[in-house]
Every structure is written in C-alpha cells, then in structure tokens.
Design an enzyme around this catalytic site. Structure first.
Site, PDB file in Angstrom:
ATOM      1  N   GLY A   9       0.890  -1.129   0.055  1.00  0.00           N
ATOM      2  CA  GLY A   9       0.266   0.006   0.042  1.00  0.00           C
ATOM      3  C   GLY A   9       0.739   1.277   0.046  1.00  0.00           C
ATOM      4  CG  MET A  11       5.337   6.090   2.485  1.00  0.00           C
ATOM      5  SD  MET A  11       6.225   7.674   2.488  1.00  0.00           S
ATOM      6  CE  MET A  11       6.483   7.653   4.445  1.00  0.00           C
ATOM      7  CB  CYS A  13      -2.157   2.409   3.804  1.00  0.00           C
ATOM      8  SG  CYS A  13      -0.791   1.029   3.438  1.00  0.00           S
ATOM      9  CE  LYS A  15       3.811  -0.108   4.108  1.00  0.00           C
ATOM     10  NZ  LYS A  15       3.210   1.286   4.191  1.00  0.00           N
ATOM     11  CB  SER A  16       4.429  -0.922  10.608  1.00  0.00           C
ATOM     12  OG  SER A  16       5.392  -0.563   9.628  1.00  0.00           O
ATOM     13  CG  ASP A  86       7.305  -3.131   8.225  1.00  0.00           C
ATOM     14  OD1 ASP A  86       6.622  -3.047   7.301  1.00  0.00           O
ATOM     15  OD2 ASP A  86       7.347  -2.235   9.295  1.00  0.00           O
ATOM     16  CD  GLU A  87       9.609   0.751   6.378  1.00  0.00           C
ATOM     17  OE1 GLU A  87       9.286   0.908   5.202  1.00  0.00           O
ATOM     18  OE2 GLU A  87       8.870   1.284   7.323  1.00  0.00           O
ATOM     19  CB  ALA A  88       9.328  -6.069   2.109  1.00  0.00           C
ATOM     20  CD  GLN A  89       9.823  -0.130   1.370  1.00  0.00           C
ATOM     21  OE1 GLN A  89       8.924  -0.956   1.940  1.00  0.00           O
ATOM     22  NE2 GLN A  89       9.844   1.060   2.384  1.00  0.00           N
TER      23      GLN A  89
END
Ligand SMILES: Nc1ncnc2c1ncn2[C@@H]1O[C@H](COP(=O)(O)OP(=O)(O)O)[C@@H](O)[C@H]1O
Ligand SMILES: Cc1cn([C@H]2C[C@H](O)[C@@H](COP(=O)(O)O)O2)c(=O)[nH]c1=O
Length: 216
Positions: A9, A11, A13, A15-16, A86-89
């Site tokens: 998604g 920032m 939204c 996710k964390s 997390d922050e997998a991008q």
C-alpha cells in the site's frame, strides 16, 4: 501450504500495524516468529507503527542472507514458525529470492510488508521482486486518503514543503506535516501527476487568480 505474501500500500496505510498484529496473534497462540526490517524510522533493528507500538527486529542490511539467517537460527536449535519482513521495498531483489526459498525449502510462511512505488512512481527493487514471486498480493483494507478525499495510491516527496520528482530513491522519512526538510504525502494519481500536494492546493485556493468570479 506455506506462502510468501506481500501486503502493500502507500505510506501510512497501516502496514506496520498489521505486521505487529499478525505477530501478536501468532505469539498469543504460542508460535515464534522471526522479524526482519530495514531502515525503519524508529532506528536500526526496530519495527514501529504510527499507532505507537514498536518491537525489536533483525536489521536486514544489504549484506544479510535472509535464508542463511533462518537456517542458522534453526540449526542452532532456535525455533522459527514464520517470518515477518517490514519495509520490504528496501530489500535487494536477491534477498526476496531468499525469502521465497524460506517458503519453499523450509516450509515457513513469510509475510512481507512494503510500499510498491517510490516518490517518482517507480517500483522499488524489493517490491518488484515480491510482485514477481509472491504467492499472494494483498492490498491493505484501510485506505490512506489524498487531501481531495480520493483513495491515495501514490507517495509524494516534499523538500522544504515543495513536491519533488528527482532525487535518491531511498530517503527515510515520515508523512508528518512538520517543516522537516524531506517529508512525504500520500496523494491520488491525479494530484500526484499535477504535483498538487495539500499545501499547493491550499495556496491555489487562496490565489486571487482562481477566486470564483461572481456575476453582478
Ligand atoms: N492517532 C491515531 N489514531 C488512530 N489511528 C491512527 C493514529 N495515528 C495513526 N493512525 C493509523 O495508523 C496508520 C498508519 O499505521 P502504520 O502502521 O504506521 O502505517 P504504514 O506502516 O503503512 O506506514 C494510519 O493510516 C492510521 O490509520
Ligand atoms: C515514497 C518513498 C518513501 N521512502 C521511505 C520513507 C519511509 O522511511 C519509508 C516508508 O515507510 P512507511 O512505514 O511505509 O511509511 O520509505 C523512500 O525512501 N523513498 C520513497 O520514494
């Protein structure tokens, strides 16, 4: 059957938050997860949500072999029932391949969370590889919103309050509306294309050029 799932998604939204909820629910049932993250705003080795929750995590720097790390933990007698990232991008493409191997060879679920595109609307390498490899792509249900009320689909970067479309792909930052040098704002595609952040929209609304002309 274990899965590689990519929750993506914009920032801000949630996710964390969802990553922490998945962790909480599984821990509550006696399972033990391994959490990776990279460059979280809260600092190295942290997974943090804007709701205020934070937990420790393994910092997945570019030199870390994620598959090797899980294997080593298991071979030392450690327990790993699932993996959260997390922050997998920010992960390298090859590190996503390592996560796929964790799913296929170790039969563990891997839940990865991240934004798909950068401030220029280009895919991050980690997200691109996740889209290519994931068993399942999930869009978060709580939508972030553009200032116009439409669903936010894109991430804008601001420098000194002005939206920019050039610069380094990775600059850790937040959507908080402070006067920080580098900030972010989520927008719908229409307003991202027009470079119309909430501040620019407010300025345009106040400009005499666009004041409505009333018939006399
Ligand atoms: N004060 C608040 N009250 C309620 N919800 C909040 C508050 N602050 C943030 N949130 C929720 O947290 C979400 C951001 O969560 P977070 O997990 O940090 O997002 P992400 O990881 O996607 O950037 C926001 O979209 C909002 O739903
Ligand atoms: C769009 C964009 C974002 N980033 C950074 C900014 C944040 O540190 C993270 C995203 O975190 P969130 O929990 O999803 O809010 O990514 C970046 O480095 N480059 C970008 O283009």
């Amino acid at each position: 059957m274990s899965e590689l799932v990519f929750f993506s998604g914009t920032m801000d939204c949630g996710k964390s938050t969802l990553a922490l909820q998945i962790e909480h629910n599984r821990t509550a049932r006696g399972l033990q997860g391994l959490i990776f993250t990279r460059d979280d705003r809260a600092g190295e080795g942290k997974l943090s949500s804007r709701l205020g929750l934070v937990t420790d995590a393994v910092e997945a720097g570019p030199g870390l072999d994620l598959y090797g790390y899980v294997v080593e933990r298991l071979s030392r007698g450690g327990r790993v029932d699932y993996v959260i990232v997390d922050e997998a991008q920010f992960l390298l493409s090859g590190q996503i391949d390592q996560l796929a191997r964790v799913v296929d060879d170790l039969e563990l679920d891997v839940f990865a969370f991240g934004i798909t595109t950068d401030f220029r609307t280009r895919l991050f390498p980690g997200s691109q590889r996740l889209i290519e490899l994931a068993d399942r792509l999930e869009t978060l249900q709580v939508e972030a919103m553009c200032w116009c009320g439409a669903r936010a689909t894109h991430n804008a970067r601001t420098v000194g309050g002005e939206m920019v479309v050039e610069g380094e792909q990775v600059v850790v930052g937040d959507v908080a509306r402070s006067a920080a040098e580098v900030g972010y704002e989520v927008l719908c595609r229409r307003h991202h294309r027009r470079r119309m952040t909430s501040a620019a929209a407010r300025a345009a609304a106040l400009s005499p050029d666009v004041l409505p002309v009333t018939a006399t």
